[in-house]
Structures are given as structure tokens and as C-alpha cells.
Motif scaffolding. Structure first.
Motif: not given
Length: 123
Positions: A60, A63-66, A68, A113-114
Motif C-alpha cells: 500500500d 497508493k493512491p498511485s498505481t 510501480p 504518481n505519488k
């Protein structure tokens, strides 16, 4: 106000973290430690250390970014920067963290992107 002062860390997820770490160690010479990453030390600035880390996909932490990956940027004054980013209309995540490792905050870039912002602890 000074904003980003350097890169504090590069973190990414992998389907097979052990194999990916081994590849980076063998082919690029990264000194991967048992905790799953490496620390690149700046000779002239102890706060200039950059952490590199590979972890298992599916956590986690990003998150909330998907995406990698997540990049951690060193900042001079986290509270002031988060305030300025909010004033500029950026999506600043509400959660912050203050620990022995310093102060952390997060913002989402326009691509989703986070981005982690880190104010190192006082010397």
C-alpha cells in the motif's frame, strides 16, 4: 523558499524483488543490503544520502498511485512546502509523518504518481 534540495530515495515494486535485487547487484554493482536496498552516501553531506530499495509488488505504500515506483525528494521545510503546494492547487495528501527519520509528506503529480517529500531530522 527553497523547495527540493536533493533526492532522498528511489523506491520501486517488483514481481520478484529478490531476483531484481540480484540483477542490480550483479550487473550494476549496487551493494544491496539484507534489508532490500542500498544507501548511496554523499561524501561531503551526511544528509545527502540517497536510498535505493526494491520491495514486493502489491503493498500500500505507493497508493493512491498505481505506478510501480516512488521518488523521495529531500526538502528544506516540509510544512512550508506543503502549504505552498496546496495554495498552488496541487493534490497534497492529508497524511504526514514525523519520526526519528524526519518529517514526511506526499503530493500527487499531474500523471498520478505519488511523490514523497522528506525533511531530514535536525543534525
Amino acid at each position: 523558499m527553497k523547495r527540493v534540495t536533493g533526492i532522498g530515495g528511489i523506491f520501486f515494486h517488483a514481481r520478484d524483488p529478490a531476483a531484481l535485487r540480484a540483477w542490480y547487484q550483479r550487473h550494476l554493482g549496487i551493494d544491496v543490503q539484507p534489508w532490500g536496498g542500498a544507501a548511496f552516501m554523499a561524501a561531503d553531506d551526511p544528509a545527502g544520502t540517497t536510498i535505493w530499495s526494491v520491495s514486493a509488488a502489491g503493498g500500500d505504500g505507493f497508493k493512491p498511485s498505481t505506478a510501480p515506483f516512488m521518488i523521495n525528494y529531500r526538502v528544506a521545510d516540509l510544512a512550508a512546502l506543503l502549504h505552498a503546494l496546496r495554495e498552488e492547487g496541487c493534490e497534497v495528501l492529508e497524511r504526514t509523518d514525523d519520526s526519528e527519520y524526519g518529517k514526511f509528506g506526499w503530493v500527487m503529480d499531474p500523471e498520478g504518481n505519488k511523490v514523497e517529500l522528506w525533511e531530514p531530522p535536525a543534525a
